[in-house]
Design a protein around this motif. Structure first.
Motif, PDB file in Angstrom:
ATOM      1  N   TRP A   1       9.739 -51.312   1.954  1.00  0.00           N
ATOM      2  CA  TRP A   1      10.011 -52.824   1.897  1.00  0.00           C
ATOM      3  C   TRP A   1       9.427 -53.274   0.777  1.00  0.00           C
ATOM      4  O   TRP A   1       8.418 -52.705  -0.127  1.00  0.00           O
ATOM      5  CB  TRP A   1       8.932 -53.270   3.025  1.00  0.00           C
ATOM      6  N   LEU A   2       9.887 -54.333   0.396  1.00  0.00           N
ATOM      7  CA  LEU A   2       9.465 -55.198  -1.048  1.00  0.00           C
ATOM      8  C   LEU A   2       8.429 -56.020  -0.738  1.00  0.00           C
ATOM      9  O   LEU A   2       8.606 -56.864   0.216  1.00  0.00           O
ATOM     10  CB  LEU A   2      10.679 -55.551  -1.596  1.00  0.00           C
ATOM     11  N   ASN A   3       7.283 -56.082  -1.567  1.00  0.00           N
ATOM     12  CA  ASN A   3       6.407 -57.068  -1.348  1.00  0.00           C
ATOM     13  C   ASN A   3       6.499 -58.595  -1.826  1.00  0.00           C
ATOM     14  O   ASN A   3       6.937 -58.774  -2.787  1.00  0.00           O
ATOM     15  CB  ASN A   3       5.085 -56.466  -2.351  1.00  0.00           C
ATOM     16  N   ARG A   4       6.594 -59.385  -0.966  1.00  0.00           N
ATOM     17  CA  ARG A   4       6.957 -60.812  -1.142  1.00  0.00           C
ATOM     18  C   ARG A   4       6.039 -61.443  -2.356  1.00  0.00           C
ATOM     19  O   ARG A   4       6.667 -62.312  -2.953  1.00  0.00           O
ATOM     20  CB  ARG A   4       6.659 -61.568   0.145  1.00  0.00           C
TER      21      ARG A   4
ATOM     22  N   ALA B   1       6.456 -51.871  -3.593  1.00  0.00           N
ATOM     23  CA  ALA B   1       6.903 -51.186  -2.604  1.00  0.00           C
ATOM     24  C   ALA B   1       6.033 -50.914  -1.611  1.00  0.00           C
ATOM     25  O   ALA B   1       4.746 -50.345  -1.718  1.00  0.00           O
ATOM     26  CB  ALA B   1       7.652 -49.896  -3.149  1.00  0.00           C
ATOM     27  N   LEU B   2       6.183 -51.317  -0.260  1.00  0.00           N
ATOM     28  CA  LEU B   2       5.367 -51.146   0.835  1.00  0.00           C
ATOM     29  C   LEU B   2       5.760 -50.295   1.987  1.00  0.00           C
ATOM     30  O   LEU B   2       7.187 -50.065   2.080  1.00  0.00           O
ATOM     31  CB  LEU B   2       4.957 -52.444   1.458  1.00  0.00           C
ATOM     32  N   ARG B   3       5.003 -49.409   2.731  1.00  0.00           N
ATOM     33  CA  ARG B   3       5.576 -48.865   3.984  1.00  0.00           C
ATOM     34  C   ARG B   3       4.512 -49.099   5.012  1.00  0.00           C
ATOM     35  O   ARG B   3       3.537 -49.261   4.880  1.00  0.00           O
ATOM     36  CB  ARG B   3       5.823 -47.314   3.876  1.00  0.00           C
TER      37      ARG B   3
ATOM     38  N   THR C   1      12.997 -43.004   4.346  1.00  0.00           N
ATOM     39  CA  THR C   1      14.201 -42.468   3.831  1.00  0.00           C
ATOM     40  C   THR C   1      15.493 -43.561   3.901  1.00  0.00           C
ATOM     41  O   THR C   1      16.447 -43.112   3.631  1.00  0.00           O
ATOM     42  CB  THR C   1      14.669 -41.557   4.941  1.00  0.00           C
ATOM     43  N   MET C   2      14.923 -44.758   3.722  1.00  0.00           N
ATOM     44  CA  MET C   2      15.904 -45.870   3.401  1.00  0.00           C
ATOM     45  C   MET C   2      15.134 -47.050   3.044  1.00  0.00           C
ATOM     46  O   MET C   2      14.010 -47.241   2.989  1.00  0.00           O
ATOM     47  CB  MET C   2      16.517 -46.526   4.588  1.00  0.00           C
ATOM     48  N   CYS C   3      15.666 -47.957   2.241  1.00  0.00           N
ATOM     49  CA  CYS C   3      15.240 -49.266   1.600  1.00  0.00           C
ATOM     50  C   CYS C   3      16.510 -50.104   1.434  1.00  0.00           C
ATOM     51  O   CYS C   3      17.462 -49.998   0.806  1.00  0.00           O
ATOM     52  CB  CYS C   3      14.900 -49.221   0.071  1.00  0.00           C
TER      53      CYS C   3
ATOM     54  N   ALA D   1      17.085 -42.713 -17.414  1.00  0.00           N
ATOM     55  CA  ALA D   1      16.505 -41.980 -16.287  1.00  0.00           C
ATOM     56  C   ALA D   1      16.952 -42.461 -15.033  1.00  0.00           C
ATOM     57  O   ALA D   1      17.393 -41.580 -13.939  1.00  0.00           O
ATOM     58  CB  ALA D   1      14.981 -42.334 -16.108  1.00  0.00           C
ATOM     59  N   ILE D   2      17.423 -43.551 -14.867  1.00  0.00           N
ATOM     60  CA  ILE D   2      18.112 -44.161 -13.302  1.00  0.00           C
ATOM     61  C   ILE D   2      19.296 -43.405 -13.014  1.00  0.00           C
ATOM     62  O   ILE D   2      19.565 -43.097 -11.988  1.00  0.00           O
ATOM     63  CB  ILE D   2      18.377 -45.592 -13.621  1.00  0.00           C
ATOM     64  N   GLN D   3      20.073 -42.816 -13.997  1.00  0.00           N
ATOM     65  CA  GLN D   3      21.349 -42.075 -13.632  1.00  0.00           C
ATOM     66  C   GLN D   3      21.007 -40.855 -12.913  1.00  0.00           C
ATOM     67  O   GLN D   3      21.783 -40.132 -12.333  1.00  0.00           O
ATOM     68  CB  GLN D   3      21.953 -41.879 -14.888  1.00  0.00           C
ATOM     69  N   THR D   4      19.718 -40.335 -12.987  1.00  0.00           N
ATOM     70  CA  THR D   4      19.229 -38.925 -12.388  1.00  0.00           C
ATOM     71  C   THR D   4      18.823 -39.239 -10.937  1.00  0.00           C
ATOM     72  O   THR D   4      18.462 -37.992 -10.426  1.00  0.00           O
ATOM     73  CB  THR D   4      18.421 -37.994 -13.138  1.00  0.00           C
ATOM     74  N   LEU D   5      18.569 -40.449 -10.621  1.00  0.00           N
ATOM     75  CA  LEU D   5      17.745 -40.697  -9.288  1.00  0.00           C
ATOM     76  C   LEU D   5      19.096 -41.070  -8.215  1.00  0.00           C
ATOM     77  O   LEU D   5      19.947 -41.539  -8.620  1.00  0.00           O
ATOM     78  CB  LEU D   5      16.932 -41.810  -9.400  1.00  0.00           C
ATOM     79  N   THR D   6      18.695 -40.574  -7.118  1.00  0.00           N
ATOM     80  CA  THR D   6      19.649 -40.559  -5.926  1.00  0.00           C
ATOM     81  C   THR D   6      19.325 -41.602  -5.352  1.00  0.00           C
ATOM     82  O   THR D   6      18.298 -42.067  -5.102  1.00  0.00           O
ATOM     83  CB  THR D   6      19.492 -39.372  -4.972  1.00  0.00           C
ATOM     84  N   VAL D   7      20.334 -42.656  -5.021  1.00  0.00           N
ATOM     85  CA  VAL D   7      20.306 -43.780  -4.321  1.00  0.00           C
ATOM     86  C   VAL D   7      20.018 -43.450  -2.751  1.00  0.00           C
ATOM     87  O   VAL D   7      20.440 -42.516  -2.113  1.00  0.00           O
ATOM     88  CB  VAL D   7      21.730 -44.772  -4.227  1.00  0.00           C
ATOM     89  N   VAL D   8      18.598 -44.349  -2.230  1.00  0.00           N
ATOM     90  CA  VAL D   8      18.368 -44.141  -1.011  1.00  0.00           C
ATOM     91  C   VAL D   8      19.517 -44.396   0.112  1.00  0.00           C
ATOM     92  O   VAL D   8      20.211 -45.296  -0.082  1.00  0.00           O
ATOM     93  CB  VAL D   8      16.996 -45.052  -0.630  1.00  0.00           C
ATOM     94  N   PRO D   9      19.737 -43.574   0.767  1.00  0.00           N
ATOM     95  CA  PRO D   9      20.808 -43.721   2.047  1.00  0.00           C
ATOM     96  C   PRO D   9      20.704 -44.857   2.871  1.00  0.00           C
ATOM     97  O   PRO D   9      19.364 -45.388   3.016  1.00  0.00           O
ATOM     98  CB  PRO D   9      20.893 -42.757   2.856  1.00  0.00           C
TER      99      PRO D   9
END
Length: 429
Positions: A216-219, A261-263, A271-273, A421-429
């Motif tokens: 989750w994103l912090n408000r 980012a919060l959990r 495993t998702m965002c 760097a962002i090109q090497t990171l996999t998008v969260v499903p």
């Protein structure tokens, strides 16, 4: 045959923001076709205790503010700018339609109507069909329209006699349940858990079925006006984390260390965002629910058993099962946004949705060639900086704030490395 420059399919946030931009930046006429009885899209069907998860000032159409720009003093949003309720949003869009669109003399609104896929519209009430000559384009806002529990059947079997309800039905229950099972891991499920606890339901009476964990994103990092330095700090945090991260897991670990980012459960790896925003106060409330079921998705609910992917758990006749498990946004194939005779509305940038929708309308009004719009979009910088929907529009006002200075330095230091760097990171499903 009726004539219109634009035929807009849908009177939700996208259709309303695009129409507003067309009225401001062109002399076009617009016909809005809407299957619902009033403007507002999914807000017409939303559960009564839902609120925006972003400040009201970033939502709606550009020409008319939503809310009073006040800071909440009580509740789980205390200290942050107000979040509009479903009733406030429905009332807002009704005012926009009545006092902005219809009074312009350039907008025709057809509620309770379906678009037949060409230039014909049929009334859902009478069956009467109207034909249009569309001078410029059909604007389809439904291509990636999401599904919500209020209008979607549960994605699992429910036996006769089992008590279940979508979130909107739990505000008027009879008879009173002994306990609750909340099914789903997204924002609707969080809202439902928070509301139940706010109504003095004991957390021990709530079981939460979570097929997977979410980030989750912090408000705190999405506040306007005096909160703008924190927005910039959030951008800097993200860029630095992306530049330094060695994996997707490492990226989120860095974002979590900065509280961006919060959990809910720090012992379970998300495993998702989906980009949903919550406050730390909401987080603490749902953490009070200790009965969390992590056995995959629900497959069926019987009179005494809930069957999931990886096992079964007991249930009972006086348990209320709350369906918060709609699939959300569909996975549709990407297509060009601008085509001859058509605009297919899709997300095109990270950020709040209404700002994107409004920018689409401005691009259509001010750039003539479709290929050029598809190539350049969305660099309408002179307009974007003035839009109240743009969360960083007040950057000049806070330029010398210490947090802004520090954030700009972090962005300068890590921006180039982030792009690689962002090109090497996999998008969260």
């Amino acid at each position: 045959m009726l004539e219109t420059d634009y035929l807009v399919i849908g009177a939700g946030a996208a259709g309303m923001a695009i129409t507003d931009a067309l009225l401001t930046h062109s002399d076009a006429t617009v016909t809005i076709v809407d299957r619902r009885h009033a403007p507002g899209g999914h807000w017409i069907d939303a559960y009564p205790f839902v609120r925006l998860h972003q400040p009201s000032t970033f939502y709606g159409v550009d020409s008319m503010p939503l809310g009073d720009d006040k800071i909440d003093s009580t509740g789980w949003n205390a200290g942050f700018y107000e979040l509009a309720t479903a009733d406030e949003i429905r009332s807002y869009y009704a005012r926009v339609m009545e006092h902005r669109f219809l009074t312009s003399g350039r907008v025709r609104y057809l509620p309770c109507s379906d678009h037949l896929g060409d230039e014909r519209v049929v009334s859902r009430l009478t069956g009467a069909t109207q034909e249009f000559r569309v001078g410029r384009k059909i604007i389809d806002t439904t291509y990636v329209e999401g599904r919500i529990p209020a209008t979607s059947a549960p994605p699992f079997d429910v036996a006769d006699g089992v008590r279940w309800a979508p979130p909107g039905a739990i505000t008027h229950l009879d008879p009173q349940p002994d306990d609750f099972v909340v099914i789903g891991a997204g924002k609707t499920a969080v809202d439902t858990c928070v509301w139940l606890i706010e109504q003095s339901v004991a957390p021990s009476s709530i079981r939460w079925v979570k097929p997977r964990e979410s980030w989750w994103l912090n408000r705190r990092f999405f506040q306007p006006h005096d909160g703008l330095p924190e927005i910039y700090r959030g951008v800097a945090i993200q860029l630095e984390a992306m530049a330094k991260a060695t994996s997707l897991q490492d990226l989120y670990a860095r974002l979590e260390a900065e509280r961006f980012a919060l959990r809910v459960d720090t012992a379970v790896t998300p495993t998702m965002c989906r980009g949903a925003i919550i406050s730390e106060a909401e987080l603490e409330m749902v953490r009070r629910i200790e009965q969390v079921i992590r056995l995959g998705h629900v497959r069926s609910i019987g009179r005494d058993t809930i069957t999931l992917d990886q096992g079964e758990v007991p249930t009972g006749a006086r348990t209320l099962h709350i369906h918060c498990a709609a699939p959300g946004l569909p996975q549709r194939a990407l297509r060009p946004m601008f085509e001859p005779g058509r605009i297919t509305v899709q997300p095109f940038m990270w950020g709040f949705a209404c700002f994107q929708f409004a920018m689409l309308g401005v691009a259509e009004a001010l750039i003539g060639d479709d290929d050029e719009k598809n190539r350049l979009f969305p660099p309408i910088a002179y307009w974007a900086k003035k839009s109240r929907l743009n969360l960083v529009a007040e950057g000049d006002r806070y330029g010398e704030h210490p947090t802004m200075i520090e954030a700009r330095e972090r962005i300068r230091r890590h921006g180039a490395a982030t792009a690689v760097a962002i090109q090497t990171l996999t998008v969260v499903p």
